[in-house]
Design a protein around this motif. Sequence first.
Motif, PDB file in Angstrom:
ATOM      1  N   VAL A  51       0.888  -1.295   0.070  1.00  0.00           N
ATOM      2  CA  VAL A  51      -0.056  -0.023   0.008  1.00  0.00           C
ATOM      3  C   VAL A  51       0.772   1.202   0.092  1.00  0.00           C
ATOM      4  CG1 VAL A  51      -1.626   1.351   1.471  1.00  0.00           C
ATOM      5  CG2 VAL A  51      -2.061  -1.040   1.046  1.00  0.00           C
ATOM      6  N   ILE A  52       1.869   1.344   0.813  1.00  0.00           N
ATOM      7  CA  ILE A  52       2.968   2.454   0.842  1.00  0.00           C
ATOM      8  C   ILE A  52       3.488   2.715  -0.389  1.00  0.00           C
ATOM      9  CG2 ILE A  52       4.843   3.284   2.237  1.00  0.00           C
ATOM     10  CD1 ILE A  52       3.923   2.014   4.574  1.00  0.00           C
ATOM     11  N   GLY A  53       3.983   1.594  -0.893  1.00  0.00           N
ATOM     12  CA  GLY A  53       4.819   1.399  -2.138  1.00  0.00           C
ATOM     13  C   GLY A  53       4.013   1.989  -3.104  1.00  0.00           C
ATOM     14  N   ILE A  54       2.772   1.601  -3.405  1.00  0.00           N
ATOM     15  CA  ILE A  54       1.816   2.143  -4.484  1.00  0.00           C
ATOM     16  C   ILE A  54       1.465   3.452  -4.335  1.00  0.00           C
ATOM     17  CG2 ILE A  54      -0.547   1.709  -5.472  1.00  0.00           C
ATOM     18  CD1 ILE A  54      -0.346  -1.307  -4.948  1.00  0.00           C
ATOM     19  N   GLY A  55       1.266   3.946  -3.165  1.00  0.00           N
ATOM     20  CA  GLY A  55       0.986   5.231  -2.690  1.00  0.00           C
ATOM     21  C   GLY A  55       2.150   6.150  -3.210  1.00  0.00           C
ATOM     22  N   LEU A  56       3.396   5.783  -3.031  1.00  0.00           N
ATOM     23  CA  LEU A  56       4.824   6.656  -3.365  1.00  0.00           C
ATOM     24  C   LEU A  56       4.727   6.546  -4.812  1.00  0.00           C
ATOM     25  CD1 LEU A  56       7.317   5.269  -0.391  1.00  0.00           C
ATOM     26  CD2 LEU A  56       6.068   7.344  -0.549  1.00  0.00           C
ATOM     27  N   LEU A  57       4.558   5.310  -5.512  1.00  0.00           N
ATOM     28  CA  LEU A  57       4.629   5.193  -6.836  1.00  0.00           C
ATOM     29  C   LEU A  57       3.890   6.117  -7.761  1.00  0.00           C
ATOM     30  CD1 LEU A  57       5.956   4.019  -9.376  1.00  0.00           C
ATOM     31  CD2 LEU A  57       4.267   2.226  -9.124  1.00  0.00           C
ATOM     32  N   ALA A  58       2.334   6.087  -7.009  1.00  0.00           N
ATOM     33  CA  ALA A  58       1.579   7.086  -7.567  1.00  0.00           C
ATOM     34  C   ALA A  58       1.934   8.713  -7.353  1.00  0.00           C
ATOM     35  CB  ALA A  58       0.184   6.983  -6.853  1.00  0.00           C
ATOM     36  N   PHE A  59       2.497   8.849  -6.523  1.00  0.00           N
ATOM     37  CA  PHE A  59       2.925  10.350  -6.182  1.00  0.00           C
ATOM     38  C   PHE A  59       4.162  10.710  -6.978  1.00  0.00           C
ATOM     39  CE2 PHE A  59       5.477  13.366  -3.521  1.00  0.00           C
ATOM     40  CZ  PHE A  59       4.488  14.402  -3.553  1.00  0.00           C
ATOM     41  N   PHE A  60       5.383   9.639  -7.145  1.00  0.00           N
ATOM     42  CA  PHE A  60       6.296   9.883  -8.137  1.00  0.00           C
ATOM     43  C   PHE A  60       5.545   9.989  -9.642  1.00  0.00           C
ATOM     44  CE2 PHE A  60       9.357   8.118 -11.045  1.00  0.00           C
ATOM     45  CZ  PHE A  60      10.412   8.819 -10.658  1.00  0.00           C
ATOM     46  N   LEU A  61       4.836   9.251 -10.069  1.00  0.00           N
ATOM     47  CA  LEU A  61       4.270   9.589 -11.438  1.00  0.00           C
ATOM     48  C   LEU A  61       3.747  10.609 -11.605  1.00  0.00           C
ATOM     49  CD1 LEU A  61       3.107   5.837 -12.244  1.00  0.00           C
ATOM     50  CD2 LEU A  61       4.986   6.765 -12.930  1.00  0.00           C
TER      51      LEU A  61
END
Length: 206
Positions: A51-61
Motif C-alpha cells: 500500500v505504501i509502495g503503490i502510494g509512493l509510486l502514484a505520487f512519483f508518477l
Amino acid sequence: MLRLVTVPGTLMLMPEDYSPAAVVRRLDRGQQVVIPSSNRSVVFVLLLALVIGIGLLAFFLFIVTDTIQDGRSPWLIIINLRMWALVIGIVGCLVVAPIGLFVRMRRREALVLSPVGVALARRDQVLPGTLLPWQNIEAIVFEKAARRGPRAAAYILTEEATRRRLGRGHHPRLLVRNGFVLSPRRLFPVLKAAHARFAPRLHGPR
C-alpha cells in the motif's frame, strides 16, 4: 556443556493453549515447546508495504507527469534528492520488502523452549549456537527497546554470561525476536514463567 538435542521431524508445535501454566507443564514433562512464526503478521506487513509502495509510486508518477506537462526540464527531477528518496522508498516497498518477507516465510523460523533453555529453529531444525540456557539469564523484562519505540521482551544476562559474550561484541541485554504467533506482550509472561521454573534448578540452591 548444555545442548539442545533434536531429531529431524521431532519438534512439536505448541498447543493452542498458550498460557504460561500450560507451557510450564509441558516443559516439566521434558517436552519442547515450539512457538512458530506468524504468517498473519508477515502478510500484514506485506500488504502494508504494498500500500505504501503503490502510494509512493502514484505520487512519483504524478510529479513526473506534471513536470513534463509544464514543459520543465527532466533534469529538475533527476537532480532532486527528494525524488531519489521516493525511488528508494518505492523499490524498498515493492521489491525488497516482498522478497525479504517471502524468504522469511520460507525459513519457517520458530522459538524453541525446553527445560534447558531457549533457542531458534529454522525448518524444524534448531540452529547451532542459538541455545541460550536459562541459567545464563538473570531476568526477562518487558520494556521499550528505544526511548520512543514499542515495548519488547528482552533477556538480561548474568554477569558471567555477559563477560563471555562481551568478547564477541554482544550486549548484556538481548532483545527477543518478534514475528511469532505470540506477540511480544503475550510471549513475555511465557518466557518469564519458564525462566522462573527452570533457572533455579540449573543455578542450584542459593
